[in-house]
Write a protein that holds these residues in place. Structure first.
Motif, PDB file in Angstrom:
ATOM      1  N   GLN A  70      -4.268   6.059  -3.981  1.00 37.16           N
ATOM      2  CA  GLN A  70      -4.269   6.554  -2.592  1.00 37.16           C
ATOM      3  C   GLN A  70      -4.256   5.446  -1.544  1.00 37.16           C
ATOM      4  O   GLN A  70      -5.097   5.401  -0.652  1.00 37.16           O
ATOM      5  CB  GLN A  70      -5.475   7.465  -2.373  1.00 37.16           C
ATOM      6  N   GLY A  71      -3.315   4.527  -1.716  1.00 34.71           N
ATOM      7  CA  GLY A  71      -3.117   3.522  -0.674  1.00 34.71           C
ATOM      8  C   GLY A  71      -3.851   2.209  -0.905  1.00 34.71           C
ATOM      9  O   GLY A  71      -3.752   1.293  -0.081  1.00 34.71           O
ATOM     10  N   GLN A  72      -4.567   2.109  -1.995  1.00 29.15           N
ATOM     11  CA  GLN A  72      -5.269   0.853  -2.326  1.00 29.15           C
ATOM     12  C   GLN A  72      -4.265  -0.314  -2.258  1.00 29.15           C
ATOM     13  O   GLN A  72      -3.192  -0.240  -2.822  1.00 29.15           O
ATOM     14  CB  GLN A  72      -5.852   0.973  -3.745  1.00 29.15           C
ATOM     15  N   LEU A  73      -4.659  -1.386  -1.555  1.00 22.43           N
ATOM     16  CA  LEU A  73      -3.781  -2.550  -1.439  1.00 22.43           C
ATOM     17  C   LEU A  73      -3.593  -3.215  -2.797  1.00 22.43           C
ATOM     18  O   LEU A  73      -4.568  -3.525  -3.480  1.00 22.43           O
ATOM     19  CB  LEU A  73      -4.392  -3.550  -0.451  1.00 22.43           C
ATOM     20  N   THR A  76       1.227   5.625  -0.551  1.00 28.41           N
ATOM     21  CA  THR A  76       0.607   6.938  -0.677  1.00 28.41           C
ATOM     22  C   THR A  76       1.701   7.939  -0.993  1.00 28.41           C
ATOM     23  O   THR A  76       2.884   7.640  -0.837  1.00 28.41           O
ATOM     24  CB  THR A  76      -0.084   7.350   0.637  1.00 28.41           C
ATOM     25  N   GLY A  77       1.302   9.123  -1.453  1.00 31.54           N
ATOM     26  CA  GLY A  77       2.324  10.111  -1.775  1.00 31.54           C
ATOM     27  C   GLY A  77       1.725  11.321  -2.437  1.00 31.54           C
ATOM     28  O   GLY A  77       0.500  11.470  -2.514  1.00 31.54           O
ATOM     29  N   ILE A  78       2.602  12.198  -2.916  1.00 31.32           N
ATOM     30  CA  ILE A  78       2.132  13.449  -3.498  1.00 31.32           C
ATOM     31  C   ILE A  78       3.205  14.010  -4.416  1.00 31.32           C
ATOM     32  O   ILE A  78       4.405  13.757  -4.231  1.00 31.32           O
ATOM     33  CB  ILE A  78       1.812  14.476  -2.368  1.00 31.32           C
ATOM     34  N   THR A  80       3.924   0.825   2.565  1.00 32.25           N
ATOM     35  CA  THR A  80       3.840  -0.254   3.540  1.00 32.25           C
ATOM     36  C   THR A  80       3.844  -1.575   2.780  1.00 32.25           C
ATOM     37  O   THR A  80       3.086  -1.749   1.823  1.00 32.25           O
ATOM     38  CB  THR A  80       2.545  -0.170   4.369  1.00 32.25           C
ATOM     39  N   SER A  86       0.874  -1.175   0.000  1.00 29.90           N
ATOM     40  CA  SER A  86       0.000   0.000   0.000  1.00 29.90           C
ATOM     41  C   SER A  86       0.908   1.220   0.000  1.00 29.90           C
ATOM     42  O   SER A  86       1.810   1.320   0.832  1.00 29.90           O
ATOM     43  CB  SER A  86      -0.889  -0.008   1.247  1.00 29.90           C
ATOM     44  N   ASN A 100       9.793   5.496   3.922  1.00 31.60           N
ATOM     45  CA  ASN A 100       9.424   6.911   3.815  1.00 31.60           C
ATOM     46  C   ASN A 100      10.478   7.598   2.955  1.00 31.60           C
ATOM     47  O   ASN A 100      11.643   7.700   3.364  1.00 31.60           O
ATOM     48  CB  ASN A 100       9.383   7.489   5.250  1.00 31.60           C
ATOM     49  N   PHE A 117       3.316  -5.672   3.144  1.00 32.41           N
ATOM     50  CA  PHE A 117       2.730  -6.702   4.009  1.00 32.41           C
ATOM     51  C   PHE A 117       3.372  -8.053   3.727  1.00 32.41           C
ATOM     52  O   PHE A 117       3.542  -8.432   2.568  1.00 32.41           O
ATOM     53  CB  PHE A 117       1.217  -6.786   3.769  1.00 32.41           C
ATOM     54  N   HIS A 133       4.493  17.733  -5.687  1.00 33.27           N
ATOM     55  CA  HIS A 133       4.332  19.157  -5.414  1.00 33.27           C
ATOM     56  C   HIS A 133       4.585  20.033  -6.636  1.00 33.27           C
ATOM     57  O   HIS A 133       4.505  21.255  -6.561  1.00 33.27           O
ATOM     58  CB  HIS A 133       5.236  19.590  -4.247  1.00 33.27           C
ATOM     59  N   TYR A 157       5.148   7.114   0.696  1.00 30.57           N
ATOM     60  CA  TYR A 157       5.170   6.241   1.875  1.00 30.57           C
ATOM     61  C   TYR A 157       4.693   4.858   1.453  1.00 30.57           C
ATOM     62  O   TYR A 157       3.593   4.726   0.933  1.00 30.57           O
ATOM     63  CB  TYR A 157       4.256   6.804   2.965  1.00 30.57           C
ATOM     64  N   HIS A 212       8.059  -0.646   6.157  1.00 32.22           N
ATOM     65  CA  HIS A 212       7.592   0.682   5.793  1.00 32.22           C
ATOM     66  C   HIS A 212       8.771   1.503   5.313  1.00 32.22           C
ATOM     67  O   HIS A 212       9.867   1.418   5.864  1.00 32.22           O
ATOM     68  CB  HIS A 212       6.933   1.369   7.005  1.00 32.22           C
TER      69      HIS A 212
END
Lengths: 345, 345, 345, 345
Positions: A332-335, A192-194, A208, A190, A220, A210, A196, A206, A218
């Motif tokens: 947006q973080g979807q597994l 997430t990020g952006i 994660t 999973s 970063n 499993f 700019h 970021y 994790h």
């Protein structure tokens, strides 16, 4: 009589000079040809190493029968084409990380190398540092017990890249280290990020990861941080590690800390947790330059027909996670489940 | 003639003694009654503060007409019931964070306080530290420019709690700081994590908070880390902050670093990014104990009828994120939208 | 038409390669000849710089009329003889620190250079770092107020030298920095220390330098320390500096801290001391390699006939202190007055 | 039946409250009376400890037959008079460091205590910390080999004192630690320093202590430093220690580093020096408050008639060095021999 291994190097930008310098100083190895699009970089190399042939056309390397192996230090988008051409020309290949831009390409290279019985090695440099090798020893000898987590922060004010996001640039280091250190492979990611900068790839992310059982990871990564941080925590049931690559000497610290869980009493439905804290120690590390160790390993694999520590499969594992993480990032973080299938040869 | 504010304190475990000590030393304030289930803790308090009445029954506080305000420092599961009873008895309330275990409860308390015109304040302690107030000034005066990210690591070998996961214990600090510092509220959250003790709540968690426009936030919390880390990076378009709460004196560092984006040229489809690096400075901070500043603010709000900086709405915002993050955690990072609706009174 | 400055370099051990590399990359400069006793080092240099002439006999440099300037990077015991020969051959000279083994030798070199109107420069490298130049600016613009002390710790597990003690090896750096930064010269020195290897020079030493008025300096040097420390405190009446050369970026920190003394009241015989503490800031530093800045300055002085920042007089001042400190060391801290007389030309 | 030890405490300024708090919490001990000139401090103490008698006249303590022992936490100039009066009244004594202002006074107290068979203990607090006790174990078990040096920096922006110089305020800590840790006593001292406030004692000082054989010690103390530093290096022939008292947890680090000297070859007149570097480890430390351990030791000595670890002789050794160092300071580093004679009883 000893055979000299002749090497062709493609790309003399950021990383290429380090490859050339290390191969040049290696006994039994000769850098025969260097190619780069940029004539200024070639001139610079020529001034420094007058005996190396330089060319703007990398095909001169593929067609030279005297060249045994090719080291590729170009942007990732060209890795597949160049590595494939080199393999098809019968050369052993050392390719920069990430290995390719897609897992299909990575599988294709693995297949080609296996078919031709050539060494295919990915330049996962950190795997060859004294720090990571020491941590590998600690984990392999069960010094840490069961591994609970791998948690890394890798941020700085870094060059924004236009073709790949920050995961492909920075998280790739952690993924290659994890691929070497951890006892199992993740089954899903999973992220997430952006971004700019409008229209540009994500500069913060970021991840994660499993794993089956008790393990999580994790990462970063950030190109827009005011300070440089390279810190990884590795938690185990027996001991825990803090690995700070910016420390000049004590990069790896092993803490005799943790919890003990006592859950065998039937009458108590909650676990009894005990806290344990003991000494810390920081083992002496081999300070040999990683690229020297790695280069010697590449040469050894060519000479002995051995499989490299960071072979095509290791490269593929990393690329698969990078692909999945980028997909998750867009959602947006979807597994995203990871394909863990091997390569059909 | 000056009126003394009489305070009743419920709970004398970890945090209660700090509340009592600060209120005792405050001019114009009297700690009249202290309640706790544990008679040993009451005896300890009695020995130290012989003039404070102690009781095992907190109803003695609610029914005492001389008591103006109640400070609640009990486990989170009891916050709602105790705060509601206090409000219904006409007392002003200062309640520990997290405010309640559900957002419905938080809304109910806000409603009750508004109906009765009572002060309802949540003990978001960090908001009252010199460091966080200084960062608030820097952001409010646009010293950082547009805020790009808030990224916090808050880990240590901490007490595993049985009733709430690590988000409710540690991330709550960052959420309360963000609620005060950041110019907008998140619209969704993605959280991942793991429990290393069967049947117990998650002891490691990672939260990403999504905001409109250019802003993202991330929180890394862990009860099973070998070292204590309290470090937050705040990135802005003009300047960036490193906030390290463990530094003895230079907790806040402001870096004149960043990128400049030049995208107005039509012929260039890619953005031109410039890198900027200048001086760093670390402003002097007010070292007053946060709880003292906070207590004085509580008293001020009671006396003047002002709304506290960390009022029920601030508490509610934090609880809503904690709820959503816990839901996302159970679904391995699934994006959960945040209800940003206000309270119907 | 532009004249190329031709340089001969003597010594290719530890520091020589850095000199050669910097001069080679400098426009308008050519390294014509390199000499060293050791043929292996010459072979290494030749492989790297095929156009430089190499020789085992440094007289080839002195007798070559095309050579304008000589850089000397040999053990200190040979500095005087080589520099004198170079000057007598009409060459400008850049000589490693310490300049000579006695102040008489230093004065002799100064005299010879002045007589022949040649540049005589001592390689006090630290003077040309961004950090030291920034501190010089801060002191010169009175940002620190009156300078109260210079206190430096320079220790590590270092190579024990057989011919000079640790003062000549490590304290020389601080003495050259102080010579540049401080507004006045010391009038006496007291030094203590010890040798832990029988028959060998002192490997630990402590120097105190006495100045007129309010200033004192102290230097702690040690070849037998478990960790590397390079930290200097500079105290002033207005501000104070912490200079840590091992910090990757924030090497210089300026603290708005100090005391204020109010002694004008007649009735109070004791001074009233106030304590002041404000912001800290860390200025951005020029990160140019010191040796590049220094080399360019040497060339500039040759071309323009200017006096170098670190001229023979600066070298002499340092050597005088080294001599006196060594004498004091032998007498367990006995105060030795410094000869501050100039050079009779 | 257990006898309660009754204690009188003189002085409730900076340190007295810590003494009272620790004795109050000690089983079998009662703080019976507290005296201080300042009635406000007494009121504060009374509010906190309602059962303790308070008085402005310390003679009330000496004349109270129920009081067994007296703890003295007043300015150093009053130590001798108060301690002597307490001993003459038949009380055991715990006195703040430095023990007295002259060694004659210290000898007089030792004599008085011995004559009356009373415990005379000096509050060398650091000796009772987990860190110093761990270092003592390491040295006593020969883990460090021969001790080569003790080198301490103890600086900060501290309160300028009017009656004693910085040596008596800060170096006293190191001297008490050294007195406990090191295998031998110094035979001479050389000290330098400066006062930056006219008419006031020295606020910066540097001490070198000379020992027989291979050992040297150095102490750097400063009331006018921009940052707080508490760092001690202890070098041994086998291992070396870095002791940083400001580290929250890893205060003591043991380095397996050093040199090996091979000097047995006759033909080589210079020593062959080998460099050795291995692991570092940081032992877990007992975190009990030092003053608690110390107070229990004082009580134990009273009850068992044992000699305290930090007895009058330890106090005397420290005072002798303080005296000699102050004398050397006035003479700019002049070597002052230490009187190492014992006490004639």
């Amino acid at each position: 009589m000893v055979n000299i291994i002749n090497i062709g190097v493609i790309g003399y930008g950021y990383w290429g000079p380090n490859l050339v310098r290390n191969f040049v100083e290696m006994p039994g190895v000769q850098v025969r040809t260097l190619s780069d699009f940029n004539p200024e970089l070639l001139a610079k190399a020529q001034a420094r190493y007058p005996t190396i042939q330089v060319t703007q056309d990398c095909r001169d390397i593929f067609t030279d029968p005297k060249i045994d192996a090719v080291a590729i230090a170009t942007p990732v988008s060209s890795h597949f084409e160049l590595a494939l051409a080199a393999l098809q020309a019968g050369k052993h290949v050392l390719v920069e990380k990430p290995m390719t831009t897609t897992s299909e390409q990575a599988m294709r290279l693995i297949e080609e190398a296996e078919k031709r019985n050539l060494v295919l090695m990915v330049d996962h440099t950190f795997v060859y540092t004294g720090a990571v090798r020491k941590m590998h020893d600690l984990i392999a000898t069960n010094c840490l017990g069961d591994i609970y987590y791998y948690d890394s922060v890798r941020v700085n004010l870094g060059l924004f890249q236009h073709d790949v996001n920050v995961i492909w640039d920075l998280a790739v280091h952690d993924l290659s280290i994890m691929s070497y250190l951890l006892p199992s492979t993740p089954y899903a990611v999973s992220a997430t990020g952006i971004s700019h900068v409008p229209g540009e790839p994500e500069n913060i992310a970021y991840l994660t990861l499993f794993f089956e059982k008790n393990l999580i990871a994790h990462i970063n990564v950030n190109w827009l941080a005011p300070v440089k941080i390279r810190r990884t925590l590795i938690g185990g049931s027996q001991r825990m590690i803090v690995y700070d690559d910016l420390e000049p000497s004590e990069k790896v610290k092993v803490y005799d800390k943790g919890i003990t869980v006592n859950g065998n009493s039937e009458s108590v439905y909650q676990m009894m947790i005990g806290y344990r804290t003991g000494d810390m120690y920081s083992p002496k590390l081999d300070m040999t330059e990683a690229l020297k160790t790695e280069g010697l390993h590449f040469i050894h694999c060519i000479e002995q027909g051995d499989r490299p520590l960071t072979d095509g499969q290791a490269g593929l594992r990393v690329v698969r996670i990078l692909e999945a993480a980028t997909q998750s990032l867009k959602q947006q973080g979807q597994l995203i489940e990871l394909n863990t299938a091997g390569v059909a040869v």
